[in-house]
Design a protein around this motif. Structure first.
Motif, PDB file in Angstrom:
ATOM      1  N   ALA A 128       0.833  -1.206   0.000  1.00 29.79           N
ATOM      2  CA  ALA A 128       0.000   0.000   0.000  1.00 29.79           C
ATOM      3  C   ALA A 128       0.866   1.254   0.000  1.00 29.79           C
ATOM      4  O   ALA A 128       0.576   2.216  -0.722  1.00 29.79           O
ATOM      5  CB  ALA A 128      -0.941  -0.001   1.193  1.00 29.79           C
ATOM      6  N   MET A 129       1.930   1.239   0.791  1.00 27.19           N
ATOM      7  CA  MET A 129       2.830   2.393   0.825  1.00 27.19           C
ATOM      8  C   MET A 129       3.526   2.581  -0.519  1.00 27.19           C
ATOM      9  O   MET A 129       3.684   3.714  -0.990  1.00 27.19           O
ATOM     10  CB  MET A 129       3.850   2.231   1.950  1.00 27.19           C
ATOM     11  N   SER A 130       3.922   1.503  -1.138  1.00 28.40           N
ATOM     12  CA  SER A 130       4.577   1.600  -2.437  1.00 28.40           C
ATOM     13  C   SER A 130       3.605   2.095  -3.500  1.00 28.40           C
ATOM     14  O   SER A 130       3.978   2.903  -4.361  1.00 28.40           O
ATOM     15  CB  SER A 130       5.157   0.247  -2.836  1.00 28.40           C
ATOM     16  N   ALA A 131       2.375   1.628  -3.460  1.00 29.61           N
ATOM     17  CA  ALA A 131       1.370   2.107  -4.412  1.00 29.61           C
ATOM     18  C   ALA A 131       1.117   3.601  -4.213  1.00 29.61           C
ATOM     19  O   ALA A 131       0.994   4.359  -5.188  1.00 29.61           O
ATOM     20  CB  ALA A 131       0.075   1.321  -4.254  1.00 29.61           C
ATOM     21  N   GLN A 136      -5.209  14.666  -7.161  1.00 22.74           N
ATOM     22  CA  GLN A 136      -5.573  14.605  -5.746  1.00 22.74           C
ATOM     23  C   GLN A 136      -5.000  13.332  -5.122  1.00 22.74           C
ATOM     24  O   GLN A 136      -5.124  12.239  -5.670  1.00 22.74           O
ATOM     25  CB  GLN A 136      -7.087  14.614  -5.596  1.00 22.74           C
ATOM     26  N   GLN A 137      -4.395  13.488  -3.961  1.00 25.31           N
ATOM     27  CA  GLN A 137      -3.803  12.357  -3.260  1.00 25.31           C
ATOM     28  C   GLN A 137      -4.807  11.818  -2.241  1.00 25.31           C
ATOM     29  O   GLN A 137      -5.920  12.313  -2.139  1.00 25.31           O
ATOM     30  CB  GLN A 137      -2.490  12.780  -2.595  1.00 25.31           C
ATOM     31  N   LEU A 138      -4.396  10.838  -1.490  1.00 27.36           N
ATOM     32  CA  LEU A 138      -5.297  10.215  -0.526  1.00 27.36           C
ATOM     33  C   LEU A 138      -5.685  11.189   0.581  1.00 27.36           C
ATOM     34  O   LEU A 138      -4.843  11.879   1.144  1.00 27.36           O
ATOM     35  CB  LEU A 138      -4.645   8.988   0.103  1.00 27.36           C
ATOM     36  N   THR A 139      -6.954  11.170   0.902  1.00 20.66           N
ATOM     37  CA  THR A 139      -7.445  11.963   2.028  1.00 20.66           C
ATOM     38  C   THR A 139      -7.228  11.161   3.309  1.00 20.66           C
ATOM     39  O   THR A 139      -6.996   9.951   3.265  1.00 20.66           O
ATOM     40  CB  THR A 139      -8.947  12.267   1.863  1.00 20.66           C
ATOM     41  N   PRO A 140      -7.303  11.801   4.466  1.00 17.32           N
ATOM     42  CA  PRO A 140      -7.173  11.042   5.716  1.00 17.32           C
ATOM     43  C   PRO A 140      -8.201   9.915   5.838  1.00 17.32           C
ATOM     44  O   PRO A 140      -7.887   8.841   6.360  1.00 17.32           O
ATOM     45  CB  PRO A 140      -7.375  12.104   6.800  1.00 17.32           C
ATOM     46  N   ARG A 141      -9.394  10.150   5.346  1.00 21.12           N
ATOM     47  CA  ARG A 141     -10.422   9.095   5.409  1.00 21.12           C
ATOM     48  C   ARG A 141     -10.043   7.904   4.511  1.00 21.12           C
ATOM     49  O   ARG A 141     -10.190   6.751   4.909  1.00 21.12           O
ATOM     50  CB  ARG A 141     -11.770   9.669   4.992  1.00 21.12           C
ATOM     51  N   GLN A 142      -9.572   8.187   3.318  1.00 16.83           N
ATOM     52  CA  GLN A 142      -9.132   7.116   2.422  1.00 16.83           C
ATOM     53  C   GLN A 142      -7.937   6.368   3.003  1.00 16.83           C
ATOM     54  O   GLN A 142      -7.837   5.149   2.882  1.00 16.83           O
ATOM     55  CB  GLN A 142      -8.773   7.695   1.046  1.00 16.83           C
ATOM     56  N   THR A 143      -7.044   7.102   3.649  1.00 16.25           N
ATOM     57  CA  THR A 143      -5.886   6.475   4.291  1.00 16.25           C
ATOM     58  C   THR A 143      -6.334   5.541   5.405  1.00 16.25           C
ATOM     59  O   THR A 143      -5.826   4.417   5.521  1.00 16.25           O
ATOM     60  CB  THR A 143      -4.936   7.550   4.844  1.00 16.25           C
ATOM     61  N   SER A 144      -7.280   5.980   6.209  1.00 16.41           N
ATOM     62  CA  SER A 144      -7.804   5.122   7.287  1.00 16.41           C
ATOM     63  C   SER A 144      -8.460   3.869   6.711  1.00 16.41           C
ATOM     64  O   SER A 144      -8.287   2.768   7.246  1.00 16.41           O
ATOM     65  CB  SER A 144      -8.811   5.886   8.130  1.00 16.41           C
ATOM     66  N   PHE A 145      -9.195   4.029   5.628  1.00 21.18           N
ATOM     67  CA  PHE A 145      -9.826   2.891   4.974  1.00 21.18           C
ATOM     68  C   PHE A 145      -8.766   1.912   4.453  1.00 21.18           C
ATOM     69  O   PHE A 145      -8.899   0.688   4.633  1.00 21.18           O
ATOM     70  CB  PHE A 145     -10.722   3.372   3.831  1.00 21.18           C
ATOM     71  N   CYS A 146      -7.712   2.429   3.843  1.00 20.34           N
ATOM     72  CA  CYS A 146      -6.622   1.564   3.348  1.00 20.34           C
ATOM     73  C   CYS A 146      -5.956   0.810   4.495  1.00 20.34           C
ATOM     74  O   CYS A 146      -5.644  -0.381   4.364  1.00 20.34           O
ATOM     75  CB  CYS A 146      -5.582   2.393   2.596  1.00 20.34           C
ATOM     76  N   ILE A 147      -5.747   1.486   5.606  1.00 17.51           N
ATOM     77  CA  ILE A 147      -5.142   0.834   6.773  1.00 17.51           C
ATOM     78  C   ILE A 147      -6.039  -0.289   7.280  1.00 17.51           C
ATOM     79  O   ILE A 147      -5.561  -1.379   7.615  1.00 17.51           O
ATOM     80  CB  ILE A 147      -4.841   1.866   7.881  1.00 17.51           C
ATOM     81  N   CYS A 148      -7.341  -0.061   7.325  1.00 15.86           N
ATOM     82  CA  CYS A 148      -8.278  -1.103   7.757  1.00 15.86           C
ATOM     83  C   CYS A 148      -8.259  -2.289   6.800  1.00 15.86           C
ATOM     84  O   CYS A 148      -8.259  -3.446   7.239  1.00 15.86           O
ATOM     85  CB  CYS A 148      -9.690  -0.539   7.874  1.00 15.86           C
ATOM     86  N   ILE A 149      -8.228  -2.023   5.508  1.00 14.36           N
ATOM     87  CA  ILE A 149      -8.176  -3.102   4.517  1.00 14.36           C
ATOM     88  C   ILE A 149      -6.899  -3.915   4.683  1.00 14.36           C
ATOM     89  O   ILE A 149      -6.927  -5.153   4.667  1.00 14.36           O
ATOM     90  CB  ILE A 149      -8.281  -2.534   3.085  1.00 14.36           C
ATOM     91  N   VAL A 150      -5.774  -3.239   4.860  1.00 19.40           N
ATOM     92  CA  VAL A 150      -4.495  -3.936   5.056  1.00 19.40           C
ATOM     93  C   VAL A 150      -4.542  -4.789   6.324  1.00 19.40           C
ATOM     94  O   VAL A 150      -4.071  -5.935   6.339  1.00 19.40           O
ATOM     95  CB  VAL A 150      -3.327  -2.929   5.100  1.00 19.40           C
ATOM     96  N   ALA A 151      -5.135  -4.257   7.394  1.00 21.72           N
ATOM     97  CA  ALA A 151      -5.238  -5.011   8.647  1.00 21.72           C
ATOM     98  C   ALA A 151      -6.101  -6.258   8.466  1.00 21.72           C
ATOM     99  O   ALA A 151      -5.739  -7.348   8.936  1.00 21.72           O
ATOM    100  CB  ALA A 151      -5.803  -4.131   9.757  1.00 21.72           C
ATOM    101  N   VAL A 152      -7.223  -6.120   7.784  1.00 20.62           N
ATOM    102  CA  VAL A 152      -8.105  -7.272   7.558  1.00 20.62           C
ATOM    103  C   VAL A 152      -7.416  -8.330   6.705  1.00 20.62           C
ATOM    104  O   VAL A 152      -7.464  -9.528   7.024  1.00 20.62           O
ATOM    105  CB  VAL A 152      -9.439  -6.812   6.912  1.00 20.62           C
ATOM    106  N   ILE A 153      -6.760  -7.909   5.640  1.00 17.81           N
ATOM    107  CA  ILE A 153      -6.041  -8.864   4.780  1.00 17.81           C
ATOM    108  C   ILE A 153      -4.939  -9.558   5.569  1.00 17.81           C
ATOM    109  O   ILE A 153      -4.745 -10.779   5.454  1.00 17.81           O
ATOM    110  CB  ILE A 153      -5.487  -8.150   3.530  1.00 17.81           C
ATOM    111  N   SER A 154      -4.229  -8.803   6.402  1.00 20.71           N
ATOM    112  CA  SER A 154      -3.161  -9.392   7.216  1.00 20.71           C
ATOM    113  C   SER A 154      -3.705 -10.443   8.181  1.00 20.71           C
ATOM    114  O   SER A 154      -3.121 -11.516   8.338  1.00 20.71           O
ATOM    115  CB  SER A 154      -2.446  -8.300   8.011  1.00 20.71           C
TER     116      SER A 154
END
Length: 160
Positions: free
Chosen positions: A2-5, A17-35
């Motif tokens: 995710a960080m590399s992307a 436009q880059q990631l908003t804080p809300r999108q970043t939080s969503f990405c972190i949740c997705i990464v946590a669930v996949i992990s």
């Protein structure tokens, strides 16, 4: 990944436009669930594994539990992790090639140094994780949890 992307997006499309804080939080949740999805089988399958060496000598190691010796689960899990690892490595290489191409074409030495550092960190991840995944897959194969083909016998002694 995710960080590399995100880094690819920052370098290759800096004006979009880059990631908003809300999108970043969503990405972190997705990464946590996949992990968690890929990690929980390790908690179930791991345990003490005994090996009888003869002469009243038995050794134990912490790998796949003896409860799963005659099942396909350890091999399937190890093969999935190995496949996922290879896919991630290919994706990381492609992303850093894109970043490197863009940075070396358009920027000064400080950006080039940062890209080199990011590449070295990713490369160290590959070097540190590959033996673990390979040894787990090899352990599953040696315990007889794998259907052996001629190709398997040719490739997997290298991992031993």
């Amino acid at each position: 990944m995710a960080m590399s992307a995100h880094r690819v997006r920052l370098v290759c499309h800096p004006l979009k436009q880059q990631l908003t804080p809300r999108q970043t939080s969503f990405c972190i949740c997705i990464v946590a669930v996949i992990s968690i999805l890929f990690a929980w089988p390790e908690a179930v399958l791991s345990g003490l594994s005994g090996e009888n060496f003869g002469c009243n000598l038995t050794g134990y190691d912490c790998s796949f539990s003896d409860r799963y010796t005659d099942t396909v689960f350890p091999t399937a899990y190890s093969a999935v992790l190995q496949s996922l690892f290879i896919v991630c490595i290919i994706a990381l290489v492609v992303m850093y090639l894109v970043i490197g191409h863009r940075v070396f074409r358009h920027s000064g030495s400080s950006a080039k140094n940062m890209t080199k550092i990011a590449f070295v960190i990713s490369f160290c991840f590959v070097l540190s994780y590959l033996p673990y995944v390979s040894i787990k897959l090899n352990a599953a194969i040696k315990r007889g949890n794998f259907i052996v083909y001629d190709e398997t016998e040719a490739v997997f002694p290298i991992l031993g």
